[in-house]
Every structure is written in C-alpha cells, then in structure tokens.
Design an enzyme around this catalytic site. Structure first.
Site, PDB file in Angstrom:
ATOM      1  CE1 TYR A 146      28.955   8.327   5.374  1.00  0.00           C
ATOM      2  CE2 TYR A 146      30.024   7.330   7.330  1.00  0.00           C
ATOM      3  CZ  TYR A 146      29.586   7.764   6.215  1.00  0.00           C
ATOM      4  OH  TYR A 146      29.552   6.346   5.698  1.00  0.00           O
ATOM      5  CB  THR A 211      38.524  -4.129  17.392  1.00  0.00           C
ATOM      6  OG1 THR A 211      37.312  -3.232  17.887  1.00  0.00           O
ATOM      7  CG2 THR A 211      39.090  -4.731  18.843  1.00  0.00           C
TER       8      THR A 211
HETATM    9  P1  NAD Z   1      32.971   6.006  -2.318  1.00  0.00           P
HETATM   10  O1  NAD Z   1      33.420   7.624  -1.983  1.00  0.00           O
HETATM   11  O2  NAD Z   1      33.960   5.735  -3.686  1.00  0.00           O
HETATM   12  O3  NAD Z   1      31.356   6.781  -3.534  1.00  0.00           O
HETATM   13  C1  NAD Z   1      30.825   8.003  -2.910  1.00  0.00           C
HETATM   14  C2  NAD Z   1      30.047   8.521  -4.473  1.00  0.00           C
HETATM   15  O4  NAD Z   1      29.263   8.932  -4.289  1.00  0.00           O
HETATM   16  C3  NAD Z   1      31.475   9.040  -5.295  1.00  0.00           C
HETATM   17  O5  NAD Z   1      31.185   7.994  -6.029  1.00  0.00           O
HETATM   18  C4  NAD Z   1      31.298  10.072  -5.104  1.00  0.00           C
HETATM   19  O6  NAD Z   1      31.078  10.993  -6.293  1.00  0.00           O
HETATM   20  C5  NAD Z   1      29.810  10.216  -4.619  1.00  0.00           C
HETATM   21  N1  NAD Z   1      29.108  11.418  -4.409  1.00  0.00           N
HETATM   22  C6  NAD Z   1      29.501  11.659  -3.571  1.00  0.00           C
HETATM   23  N2  NAD Z   1      28.646  13.035  -2.936  1.00  0.00           N
HETATM   24  C7  NAD Z   1      27.426  13.117  -3.873  1.00  0.00           C
HETATM   25  C8  NAD Z   1      26.553  13.851  -4.604  1.00  0.00           C
HETATM   26  N3  NAD Z   1      26.496  14.786  -3.423  1.00  0.00           N
HETATM   27  N4  NAD Z   1      25.875  13.732  -5.666  1.00  0.00           N
HETATM   28  C9  NAD Z   1      25.885  12.638  -6.527  1.00  0.00           C
HETATM   29  N5  NAD Z   1      27.134  11.477  -5.945  1.00  0.00           N
HETATM   30  C10 NAD Z   1      28.292  12.293  -5.221  1.00  0.00           C
HETATM   31  O7  NAD Z   1      33.039   5.273  -1.070  1.00  0.00           O
HETATM   32  P2  NAD Z   1      32.400   3.811  -0.413  1.00  0.00           P
HETATM   33  O8  NAD Z   1      32.968   3.901  -0.261  1.00  0.00           O
HETATM   34  O9  NAD Z   1      31.830   3.236  -2.227  1.00  0.00           O
HETATM   35  O10 NAD Z   1      30.785   4.668   0.129  1.00  0.00           O
HETATM   36  C11 NAD Z   1      29.522   4.125  -1.254  1.00  0.00           C
HETATM   37  C12 NAD Z   1      28.295   3.478  -0.067  1.00  0.00           C
HETATM   38  O11 NAD Z   1      28.191   3.400   0.900  1.00  0.00           O
HETATM   39  C13 NAD Z   1      28.452   5.573   0.805  1.00  0.00           C
HETATM   40  O12 NAD Z   1      27.210   5.932   1.179  1.00  0.00           O
HETATM   41  C14 NAD Z   1      28.652   5.241   2.783  1.00  0.00           C
HETATM   42  O13 NAD Z   1      28.168   6.160   3.244  1.00  0.00           O
HETATM   43  C15 NAD Z   1      28.524   4.070   2.538  1.00  0.00           C
HETATM   44  N6  NAD Z   1      29.420   3.005   3.649  1.00  0.00           N
HETATM   45  C16 NAD Z   1      30.190   3.137   2.958  1.00  0.00           C
HETATM   46  C17 NAD Z   1      31.534   1.881   3.807  1.00  0.00           C
HETATM   47  C18 NAD Z   1      32.958   1.625   3.548  1.00  0.00           C
HETATM   48  O14 NAD Z   1      33.459   0.836   4.240  1.00  0.00           O
HETATM   49  N7  NAD Z   1      32.879   1.686   2.517  1.00  0.00           N
HETATM   50  C19 NAD Z   1      31.231   1.442   4.930  1.00  0.00           C
HETATM   51  C20 NAD Z   1      29.564   2.518   5.106  1.00  0.00           C
HETATM   52  C21 NAD Z   1      29.212   2.758   4.754  1.00  0.00           C
END
Ligand code: NAD
Ligand code: UDP
Ligand code: UDP
Length: 313
Positions: A146, A211
C-alpha cells in the site's frame, strides 16, 4: 459540464460514496466505477434511481475507454486487513490502476485527482508531517504494498504532469472516519464503536499511547472538491486531515463515554510497522484552500455511532 460525467473510481467505497453524494448535490453527473472488492452496493443504493448517477463494475487495473471530464481516483482498498489480503493486487491497483486512469486523463485532457495517503510518510521521524517530508517507509514490510504503491502512484502523477502537462492533483489523506466505514475493516474507529455497542472488550493494540488524528468524512470530501477546483498550476501534494491529535487510549475512552458502554479495555500486541505518531500539518490546505476541518471528534463519533447502531437494528 452538460451530460458528461465526473468519474469517481472506488465510488462504492466509504469515501467514494460520500464524494458521489456531494457531487450529485452540486448538480454534477457522476459515473461510479468500482470492482466491489471492499466497496458495497448498499453504499450507493440510494443513488440508483438518481437521474445523474451511473455505475459501472470495472477493475481499474484493466484499461477503460470512456468519456468523462474530471477523474477522482479513489479505487484502492484502504484498511490494512483488506490491502494485505491480496498485496499483489493492491500494488497493481495503485500502480497499474493509476497508470490507466492517467492514460484516460491524458487522452481526454481531463483533470485528475489522486487519493494518496499519509502512509507515504510511513513511520515518520518528523512530526507533524508537512508535504515536503519525504517519509520513512519500509519497502518490504507488510504495509509496503500500500505505502510504496501509493508512493509510486504519486511518482506517476508527478511525471504525467511534467512529461505530458497533465492537470493532476494529489491529496494525502490522513485517517478519516464516518458512516459507511465497513464494520469488518479492522480500523480503530469502527472496531471500538462496534465493540462498545456489543459490550465486548475494547482492543487496544500496544499500550495505546500511539497517536492518530481523525478527520470526519464530510470535512474531507469538502477539501477534496476544493483541491479539484484549484487552477492547473497547483498539483499538490497537499495534506488533508484533522490536526487534532489523540492517543488511541483517549479515543477508546471517548467512544466508551459516547456509547455509554461498560466494555472494558484489553491490550493486544502492536502490529508490525504500526506508526507511533501521526498528525497532519495542514498549513498548505489552510492557505491554499481556505479550509480546515469543522467537525469535532465528538460530533463525528456521534454520527458514526448512529450509523453503526442503525446497522445493528
Ligand atoms: P474503501 O475500501 O471503502 O474504498 C475503496 C474502493 O475502491 C472500494 O469501493 C473498492 O471496492 C474499490 N476498489 C479497490 N480496488 C479496485 C480496483 N482495482 N478497481 C476498481 N475499484 C477498486 O476505502 P476508502 O476509505 O473509501 O478509501 C478511498 C481512497 O482513499 C483509497 O484510495 C485510500 O487509499 C484513500 N485513503 C483513505 C483513507 C481513510 O482514512 N479512509 C486515508 C488515506 C487514504
Ligand atoms: N488507457 C485507458 N484509457 C484511455 C487511454 C489509456 O485505460 O482512454 C490506458 C492504456 O491501457 C495505457 C495506460 O492507460 O496502458 C497509459 O496510457 P498512456 O497513453 O499514458 O500510455 P501508453 O498507451 O503509451 O502506454
Ligand atoms: N488499533 C487499536 N485497536 C484496534 C484497531 C487499531 O489499538 O482494534 C490501533 C492501531 O494499532 C493503530 C491505530 O489504532 O495504532 C490506528 O489503526 P487503523 O488501522 O485505524 O489506522 P492506521 O494504522 O492505518 O492509521
């Protein structure tokens, strides 16, 4: 733009589904692309009948030829349990998926935003983390699929900008929480709330002095849209998150208080490569976007607790 949608990859996920809601409320056409690896249809169920909403099952590691005018690239499992389930696919989604979305943006001359992460800072030696900190990441550890995947995606975004003059935006998202987090994703907020509601022990990994700073999803979505609206000369990266820092023990106590739960706290071993401290420096976001989070941890947790209660009902 009339009739041409904004693409949200990962639109059925936690952040993506809130972003779809928000873009539709702003009057945009939205195309949600998702392979439903961690996303769920129920997250976008309420949008199915919306005249400006469309969905497509597709894995972004395969090429995609469509017409859109803006791209938010969120597709990628975000929680350690899920991104470590199939680490090779995680790296492919980050790198091959980002390449495909950049290729699409290049062909269409479309603006594209990448959901990057605070994990690019790894276990930081500098605190709080500003955008010019290069990070401290283990390239071969269990988080690397990741962390390094997202770092390589940032490299691709920078090079498509330099090499092809593409209008790219990179946001580094810090821990975000809210309704539609998956109950089984193992994240600290969802774990603690579910444990408290079920009267099960609250599992603190390590001694709980590590934290994190927790941003409520509505604040985050607002910031992402403001970044997308920046002129082409601004590409980021830009930190987005809440600078209020809490220990994991404080979070546990807050969840216990708000749920009125009598769960006790127990300790489990700390997972490897678990960052000790994390807090965004959001000076750039304040200055550039005129943005800072508005929702307090307590208010955000209340909303999230309401959501998890509704799932149990
Ligand atoms: P999530 O897992 O709920 O959403 C990710 C989505 O991407 C899911 O719907 C999944 O089915 C889809 N997905 C995964 N691989 C795929 C592929 N190859 N093709 C098409 N769809 C695919 O996660 P989230 O928390 O909503 O995160 C969304 C984005 O934000 C991600 O890129 C994540 O890295 C980034 N992010 C989230 C956080 C957080 O705290 N939630 C923090 C930092 C970064
Ligand atoms: N691509 C895509 N949709 C498009 C244009 C490109 O999915 O509308 C993919 C294509 O499969 C390619 C990748 O994006 O592998 C990178 O495209 P780019 O044009 O940058 O590179 P090239 O095609 O020259 O390898
Ligand atoms: N954590 C915890 N108990 C849990 C889940 C997580 O103490 O039930 C800790 C975890 O070790 C980490 C912090 O809470 O120090 C945040 O974990 P999460 O997986 O939510 O996010 P990340 O580590 O990616 O910031």
């Amino acid at each position: 733009m009339n009739g041409v949608p904004i693409l949200v990859t990962g639109g059925a996920g936690f952040l993506g589904s809130h972003l779809c809601d928000r873009l539709l409320a702003m009057g945009q056409e939205v195309l949600c692309v998702d392979n439903y690896f961690t996303g769920r249809k129920r997250n976008i169920e309420h949008l199915r009948q919306h005249p400006r909403f469309e969905e497509m099952r597709h894995d972004i590691t395969f090429s995609l030829y469509i017409e859109v005018w803006q791209i938010y690239n969120l597709a990628c499992p975000a929680s350690p349990i899920h991104y470590q389930h199939d680490p090779v696919q995680t790296t492919k989604t980050c790198v091959v998926g980002a390449t495909n979305m950049l290729g699409l943006a290049k062909r269409l001359k479309a603006r594209i935003l990448q959901a990057s992460t605070s994990e690019v800072y790894g276990d930081p030696i500098v605190h709080p983390q500003a955008e010019d900190y290069w990070g401290h990441v283990n390239p071969i550890g269990i988080r690397a699929c990741y962390d390094e995947g997202k770092r390589c995606a940032e490299t691709l975004f920078s090079d498509y900008r330099r090499q092809y003059r593409l209008d790219t935006k990179v946001v580094r998202i810090f821990n975000t929480y809210g309704p539609r987090m998956r109950p089984d994703d193992g994240r600290v907020v969802s774990n603690f709330i579910l444990q408290a509601l079920r009267g099960e022990p609250i599992t603190i990994y390590g001694n709980g002095t590590q934290t994190r700073s927790f941003c409520y999803v509505d604040d985050l979505v607002e910031a992402m849209i403001r970044v997308m609206d920046q002129p082409p000369d601004f590409g980021g990266p830009i930190n987005l998150g809440n600078p209020c820092e809490f220990t994991i023990l404080e979070l546990a106590e807050c969840v216990l208080r708000l749920t009125g739960s009598r769960s006790r706290i127990i300790h489990h071993p700390l997972p490897s490569d678990d960052p000790r401290q994390r807090r965004p420096d959001i000076g750039l976001a304040r200055e550039r976007l005129g943005w800072e989070p508005k929702v307090s941890l307590e208010d955000g947790l209340q909303e999230t607790i309401r959501y998890f209660r509704s799932l149990a009902a």
